[in-house]
Scaffold this active site. Sequence first.
Site, PDB file in Angstrom:
ATOM      1  N   GLU A   1     101.016  36.826 136.042  1.00  0.00           N
ATOM      2  CA  GLU A   1     101.152  37.531 134.766  1.00  0.00           C
ATOM      3  C   GLU A   1      99.923  37.219 133.911  1.00  0.00           C
ATOM      4  OE1 GLU A   1     104.167  37.888 130.931  1.00  0.00           O
ATOM      5  OE2 GLU A   1     103.986  36.000 132.021  1.00  0.00           O
TER       6      GLU A   1
ATOM      7  N   ASP B   1     113.008  40.274 130.382  1.00  0.00           N
ATOM      8  CA  ASP B   1     112.298  39.049 130.022  1.00  0.00           C
ATOM      9  C   ASP B   1     112.910  38.393 128.779  1.00  0.00           C
ATOM     10  OD1 ASP B   1     110.467  37.049 130.292  1.00  0.00           O
ATOM     11  OD2 ASP B   1     108.697  38.270 129.959  1.00  0.00           O
TER      12      ASP B   1
END
Length: 368
Positions: free
Chosen positions: A216, A294
């Site tokens: 990420e 998330d």
Amino acid sequence: MERVRELSEQRGARDVSELPKAHLHLHFTGSMRPATLLELADKYGVRLPDALTEALLGGEPPRLRATDERGWFRFQRLYDAARACLREPEDIRRLVREAAEEDIRDGSRWLEIQVDPTSYAPRLGGLIPALEIILDAVDSARRETGLHMRVLVAANRMKHPLDARTLARLAVRYADRGVVGFGLSNDERRGMARDFDRAFAIAREGGLLSAPHGGELNGPPSVRDCLDDLHANRLGHGVRAAEDPRLLHRLAERGVTCEVCPASNVALGVYEKPEDVPLRTLYEAGVPMALGADDPLLFGSRLAAQYEIARRHHGFTDEELAELARQSVRGSAAPQDVRAGLLADIDAWLAAPPSGAPGRTPLPASRL
């Protein structure tokens, strides 16, 4: 959620909030409703950062950018402020029940919520009591809402690897109480994956899934480290693998599911716009994906909205959205009978006419 429904109806497409799916990337504190956070902050006299309070009151997520350490620190500061408002077992029960309710509204039938119990231990009587309170809350929410919920225990990259080993042993100890996996979260630019290899070996030997964050904030090397050193079954995010065709092939060949969180990627500055998130690249390379929300508290959107991003910004058809939902189920820790029921319900969603079409029938009741 109403906006998601409106967009689907305007296009004559199927409602993504009715698409049965598994949710594999949801952080504990980040799952909280904004109204709940404001209420708990008032209850305990916690002064939230102005940026967070103003964003929550205004109905918009705070402005974040975590592509540098200063930005990540600011993100963590907001997250830590929210976590400080969870002080009693009843707060934990409320958070879990409300997270389940939100997931059900978005079509989730299987939720694996991720938590580092050390973060809550000081206020809940210690590490073991904290995990037991969380697991009890998950069990209660499962009974009350009908949503199948499990827990993924995550270690913190910012702490010593020995702490991760302690957590891994604890996670294995509670595998029969609903712990299904072991993760590694926080800033992936800090700490080498191999420093945590022993913790992940303990978890794997205890039958738990390996699901570290990687790919990420850092690029393809972070993904390779998670595969080589931690033997990841799933990757938290993993989107930066799109920069390396060989790595994409490896993920596809091994069937490693990437827990892709499009709204989060944009909010944190990993990509500038929703259309920049490489959903198509991963999908067409055959890499399994499980779309996730998330931290909805800070990023402003929940599970169904991630599927709407795939539809609106990447041109995913209903058939492709159904395949994404299937991939989320296959990547989960759900037992075979639950998977079979979910996959059948996904097929039923796809077989039903789109919203507003003649002869449209309601989705059959879940077989779960």
